[in-house]
Design an enzyme around this catalytic site. Structure first.
Site, PDB file in Angstrom:
ATOM      1  N   HIS A   1     -35.142-108.962 -28.907  1.00  0.00           N
ATOM      2  CA  HIS A   1     -35.088-108.450 -30.279  1.00  0.00           C
ATOM      3  C   HIS A   1     -36.144-107.379 -30.539  1.00  0.00           C
ATOM      4  O   HIS A   1     -35.965-106.525 -31.415  1.00  0.00           O
ATOM      5  CB  HIS A   1     -35.222-109.602 -31.285  1.00  0.00           C
ATOM      6  CG  HIS A   1     -36.616-110.104 -31.462  1.00  0.00           C
ATOM      7  ND1 HIS A   1     -37.150-111.131 -30.714  1.00  0.00           N
ATOM      8  CD2 HIS A   1     -37.616-109.713 -32.297  1.00  0.00           C
ATOM      9  CE1 HIS A   1     -38.391-111.359 -31.094  1.00  0.00           C
ATOM     10  NE2 HIS A   1     -38.695-110.516 -32.043  1.00  0.00           N
TER      11      HIS A   1
ATOM     12  N   TYR B   1     -46.397-116.566 -39.582  1.00  0.00           N
ATOM     13  CA  TYR B   1     -45.307-117.552 -39.471  1.00  0.00           C
ATOM     14  C   TYR B   1     -45.828-118.975 -39.296  1.00  0.00           C
ATOM     15  O   TYR B   1     -45.139-119.932 -39.688  1.00  0.00           O
ATOM     16  CB  TYR B   1     -44.252-117.143 -38.439  1.00  0.00           C
ATOM     17  CG  TYR B   1     -44.495-117.373 -36.974  1.00  0.00           C
ATOM     18  CD1 TYR B   1     -44.525-118.638 -36.421  1.00  0.00           C
ATOM     19  CD2 TYR B   1     -44.599-116.280 -36.100  1.00  0.00           C
ATOM     20  CE1 TYR B   1     -44.687-118.841 -35.059  1.00  0.00           C
ATOM     21  CE2 TYR B   1     -44.748-116.470 -34.738  1.00  0.00           C
ATOM     22  CZ  TYR B   1     -44.804-117.753 -34.222  1.00  0.00           C
ATOM     23  OH  TYR B   1     -44.958-117.946 -32.867  1.00  0.00           O
TER      24      TYR B   1
ATOM     25  N   LYS C   1     -17.314-128.460 -38.003  1.00  0.00           N
ATOM     26  CA  LYS C   1     -17.995-129.693 -37.570  1.00  0.00           C
ATOM     27  C   LYS C   1     -19.460-129.676 -37.998  1.00  0.00           C
ATOM     28  O   LYS C   1     -20.021-130.708 -38.382  1.00  0.00           O
ATOM     29  CB  LYS C   1     -17.901-129.840 -36.048  1.00  0.00           C
ATOM     30  CG  LYS C   1     -16.553-130.342 -35.568  1.00  0.00           C
ATOM     31  CD  LYS C   1     -16.570-130.678 -34.093  1.00  0.00           C
ATOM     32  CE  LYS C   1     -15.249-131.310 -33.657  1.00  0.00           C
ATOM     33  NZ  LYS C   1     -15.277-131.743 -32.257  1.00  0.00           N
TER      34      LYS C   1
ATOM     35  N   GLN D   1     -35.431-117.403 -41.134  1.00  0.00           N
ATOM     36  CA  GLN D   1     -36.609-117.362 -40.249  1.00  0.00           C
ATOM     37  C   GLN D   1     -36.507-118.412 -39.149  1.00  0.00           C
ATOM     38  O   GLN D   1     -36.842-118.145 -37.998  1.00  0.00           O
ATOM     39  CB  GLN D   1     -37.866-117.609 -41.098  1.00  0.00           C
ATOM     40  CG  GLN D   1     -39.161-117.734 -40.308  1.00  0.00           C
ATOM     41  CD  GLN D   1     -39.726-116.393 -39.862  1.00  0.00           C
ATOM     42  OE1 GLN D   1     -39.242-115.351 -40.290  1.00  0.00           O
ATOM     43  NE2 GLN D   1     -40.728-116.416 -39.024  1.00  0.00           N
TER      44      GLN D   1
ATOM     45  N   GLN E   1     -33.377-104.490 -45.911  1.00  0.00           N
ATOM     46  CA  GLN E   1     -32.863-105.530 -46.812  1.00  0.00           C
ATOM     47  C   GLN E   1     -31.977-106.526 -46.075  1.00  0.00           C
ATOM     48  O   GLN E   1     -31.802-107.665 -46.517  1.00  0.00           O
ATOM     49  CB  GLN E   1     -32.087-104.876 -47.959  1.00  0.00           C
ATOM     50  CG  GLN E   1     -32.954-104.075 -48.921  1.00  0.00           C
ATOM     51  CD  GLN E   1     -33.917-104.942 -49.714  1.00  0.00           C
ATOM     52  OE1 GLN E   1     -33.580-106.057 -50.122  1.00  0.00           O
ATOM     53  NE2 GLN E   1     -35.122-104.445 -49.931  1.00  0.00           N
TER      54      GLN E   1
ATOM     55  N   LYS F   1     -34.600-132.214 -32.142  1.00  0.00           N
ATOM     56  CA  LYS F   1     -33.371-132.584 -31.429  1.00  0.00           C
ATOM     57  C   LYS F   1     -32.102-132.202 -32.190  1.00  0.00           C
ATOM     58  O   LYS F   1     -31.126-131.745 -31.584  1.00  0.00           O
ATOM     59  CB  LYS F   1     -33.365-134.077 -31.110  1.00  0.00           C
ATOM     60  CG  LYS F   1     -33.500-134.996 -32.311  1.00  0.00           C
ATOM     61  CD  LYS F   1     -33.562-136.454 -31.902  1.00  0.00           C
ATOM     62  CE  LYS F   1     -33.802-137.370 -33.087  1.00  0.00           C
ATOM     63  NZ  LYS F   1     -32.702-137.338 -34.087  1.00  0.00           N
TER      64      LYS F   1
ATOM     65  N   ARG G   1     -36.431-113.721 -42.729  1.00  0.00           N
ATOM     66  CA  ARG G   1     -37.258-112.739 -42.011  1.00  0.00           C
ATOM     67  C   ARG G   1     -37.851-111.701 -42.976  1.00  0.00           C
ATOM     68  O   ARG G   1     -38.860-111.083 -42.659  1.00  0.00           O
ATOM     69  CB  ARG G   1     -36.411-112.035 -40.957  1.00  0.00           C
ATOM     70  CG  ARG G   1     -36.043-112.920 -39.770  1.00  0.00           C
ATOM     71  CD  ARG G   1     -37.160-113.037 -38.779  1.00  0.00           C
ATOM     72  NE  ARG G   1     -37.016-114.218 -37.947  1.00  0.00           N
ATOM     73  CZ  ARG G   1     -37.924-114.644 -37.079  1.00  0.00           C
ATOM     74  NH1 ARG G   1     -39.064-113.987 -36.942  1.00  0.00           N
ATOM     75  NH2 ARG G   1     -37.727-115.729 -36.364  1.00  0.00           N
TER      76      ARG G   1
ATOM     77  N   ARG H   1     -66.079-114.882 -33.236  1.00  0.00           N
ATOM     78  CA  ARG H   1     -67.344-115.612 -33.168  1.00  0.00           C
ATOM     79  C   ARG H   1     -67.166-116.882 -32.351  1.00  0.00           C
ATOM     80  O   ARG H   1     -66.140-117.548 -32.420  1.00  0.00           O
ATOM     81  CB  ARG H   1     -67.804-115.995 -34.579  1.00  0.00           C
ATOM     82  CG  ARG H   1     -68.769-115.020 -35.240  1.00  0.00           C
ATOM     83  CD  ARG H   1     -70.159-115.006 -34.627  1.00  0.00           C
ATOM     84  NE  ARG H   1     -70.826-116.282 -34.726  1.00  0.00           N
ATOM     85  CZ  ARG H   1     -71.484-116.691 -35.802  1.00  0.00           C
ATOM     86  NH1 ARG H   1     -71.541-115.930 -36.887  1.00  0.00           N
ATOM     87  NH2 ARG H   1     -72.091-117.863 -35.807  1.00  0.00           N
TER      88      ARG H   1
END
Length: 577
Positions: free
Chosen positions: A164, A248, A448, A80, A73, A317, A95, A292
């Protein structure tokens, strides 16, 4: 009559089994599937989930048991796309849903192969292990996904090779142990004992970390070499075509609003296992997933989709500079909050999510108490709608005032600590003060980001084969020259340099060179395509980006400085004699 039918079927099977090897293998595999189907108690209490990308998907009850744990959980609170949400408002997915999607697609692919090619002897344990690996492959992601393992950890632990995927395996083992799921898993037929031919516990871990099926030696322990193709479903180290990317790509494009032409459903239909050559072994072959020949364009679109997503979204950017600022905030706060130490203890790592920014901003603020009080009033039947609105507004106002009060207190505390340090020269006191000061700097960095006070993007240049350090040195010299021209003392902190790497999945290699195909009229013979058309000149590019965070009044001059430098440094070389 019934006995007579059985005798006839048995005699018919005996006749078929004397035919050529390929057909006999298919029949034996089919019979094994039938035997397993009617000898095992198959789950009937599957859970149906409505997914935004794949529609209604079914989840095996064991997958549901894994999902309903604190360790899984946790993925609900990890974006993500990391900092992508600050730039693309639709990229709010986590995620958690991606993992459900990968488990679904992993099940679709392995079941399709099981049904179409019974000679592969894919059993229900194989199917369940592949689905579990798909579900748990991202358990080890830290705050803001790839930012944590690709930017933050290298900054605080230089030289540490931590990924990870490694943490995903550790978290899976921790999840099973903490929630006492081993007995539950064994009840569904999974094998955990190491003395058995197939160890499902090792198999799931290997599926998550990835095994390169193109290597000469077979080192995997979970499954024997004849089932090597199973290692290409969740994390494909051979050619990077796997269900993780299928999900994804589809999910990220959906939430980002970026169109794609790649269709993973066609690849599910046209995937087939064939024998392919092993590098360095001329006469030895190994089973691998092939496609194929007519799907070549679709597969290239898949690799191109990866490049497009990196170019337009993942390495955008503004996304990159926000991720740099988050990384800097995490690095500053690490000494005080011990963020990086969590990777050594999965119990602590379970607590580590994107909420780390709230911990940096409000380390002592008890917002839970305010929310609990507000919730208690809202749950009261006597509370009217207007009163409920007032309660929520009051709670929000308390949050805001509490945050402001904390910021003021932090500033006052630093001033007191500095005075204390002047009187007390002890090392421990100095360390505590520096950590508190670093936390305040981290807090300012996060503020900021929230206020959109970001360094301004000056431009980017393609490095091609130039040495990165050489380019950085040349840029540094150009900046020093610029400071002299404007008669100002040099300040290295005014500029932020970011080097971005973008490829099609296999660095500078053409990923299509590693994809095997088969023809309709010869489905068991695999081959590599040589006649590829309309491919890019380069499959990898390195970009040199520069941002400015100095005084606003000098922004125009800084922009001119970068443009002048890039024109001179990156001008085309004269190749004529």
């Amino acid at each position: 009559m019934f006995v007579g039918e059985i005798v006839y079927i048995v005699e018919k099977l005996k006749t078929l089994l004397h035919q050529k090897t390929v057909r006999r293998e298919k029949i034996i595999g089919e019979l094994e599937n039938i035997e397993e189907k009617y000898s095992l108690e198959l789950p009937t209490d599957v859970k149906v989930v409505n997914d935004s990308v794949h529609g209604h998907i079914e989840l095996h009850p064991l997958l549901v048991k894994i999902i309903d744990t604190p360790q899984f959980q946790r993925l609900r609170h990890i974006k993500q796309l990391g900092a992508g949400y600050w730039v693309f408002p639709g990229a709010s997915h986590n995620r958690f849903e991606h993992s459900l999607g990968v488990a679904h697609l992993a099940g679709c692919l392995v079941k399709s192969l099981q049904e179409k090619q019974p000679e592969l002897h894919i059993n229900n344990r194989d199917v369940l292990c592949v689905q579990i690996a798909g579900l748990c492959h991202d358990l080890g992601h830290g705050p803001f996904s790839h930012l944590f393992d690709m930017k933050f950890i290298p900054a605080v632990h230089p030289g540490l090779k931590w990924q990870h995927e490694e943490a995903s395996v550790q978290m899976f083992e921790h999840l099973v142990k903490e929630n006492r799921l081993q007995q539950e898993m064994e009840a569904y037929g999974l094998k955990f004992k190491t003395d058995q031919k197939e160890n499902d516990h090792s198999f799931i871990g290997e599926l998550i970390e990835g095994v390169d099926t193109s290597k000469k030696e077979w080192t995997a322990e979970g499954r024997t070499e004849d089932k090597a193709f199973l290692y290409e479903i969740v994390s494909n180290e051979r050619n990077k075509i796997d269900v993780d990317k299928w999900d994804y790509f589809a999910r990220d494009c959906h939430h980002l609003g970026i169109s794609k032409s790649f269709d993973h459903q066609r690849l599910l239909k046209f995937a087939r296992v064939c024998r392919v050559e092993i590098k360095g072994e001329a006469e030895k072959t190994r089973r691998s997933i092939c496609y194929r020949d007519k799907e070549a364009d679709n597969i290239f679109d898949m690799f191109r989709t990866r490049y497009t997503l990196h170019r337009q979204a993942y390495q955008h950017k503004t996304v990159n500079i926000i991720e740099t600022m988050i990384k800097e905030a995490l690095v500053k706060a690490d000494g005080h909050l011990q963020i990086s130490e969590a990777i050594k203890d999965m119990k602590e790592y379970t607590k580590l999510t994107d909420h780390i920014l709230e911990k940096i901003l409000y380390p002592e603020y008890d917002h839970k108490k305010i929310l609990e009080n507000a919730q208690r009033y809202l749950n009261n039947d006597k509370t009217k709608p207007d009163e409920a609105k007032k309660i929520l507004e009051t709670a929000a106002e308390k949050h805001r005032k509490g945050a402001e009060k904390l910021a003021e207190k932090a500033a006052e505390k630093i001033q007191k600590d500095v005075k204390k340090l002047e009187k007390d020269k002890k090392t421990e006191t100095a360390r505590e003060i520096l950590q508190e000061e670093d936390l305040q700097h981290a807090r300012e960095k996060v503020m900021k980001i929230l206020k959109r006070d970001l360094p301004k993007f000056l431009g980017e240049a393609r490095l091609e084969k130039r040495d990165t350090q050489e380019v950085k040195s040349d840029w540094k010299a150009a900046v020093e020259k610029w400071y002299k021209e404007i008669r100002q003392d040099p300040n290295a902190d005014d500029f932020v340099v970011d080097v971005v790497h973008i490829d099609h999945g296999m660095k500078d290699k053409n990923p299509m060179d590693s994809v095997y195909f088969y023809r309709k009229r010869d489905p068991d013979k695999a081959f590599l395509k040589k006649d590829q058309m309309f491919l890019p000149k380069d499959f990898y590019e390195k970009l040199f980006r520069v941002y400015y965070k100095g005084p606003e009044e000098k922004l125009k001059e800084a922009q001119q400085c970068f443009e002048k430098w890039s024109r001179e440094y990156f001008k085309p070389k004269n190749t004529t004699q």
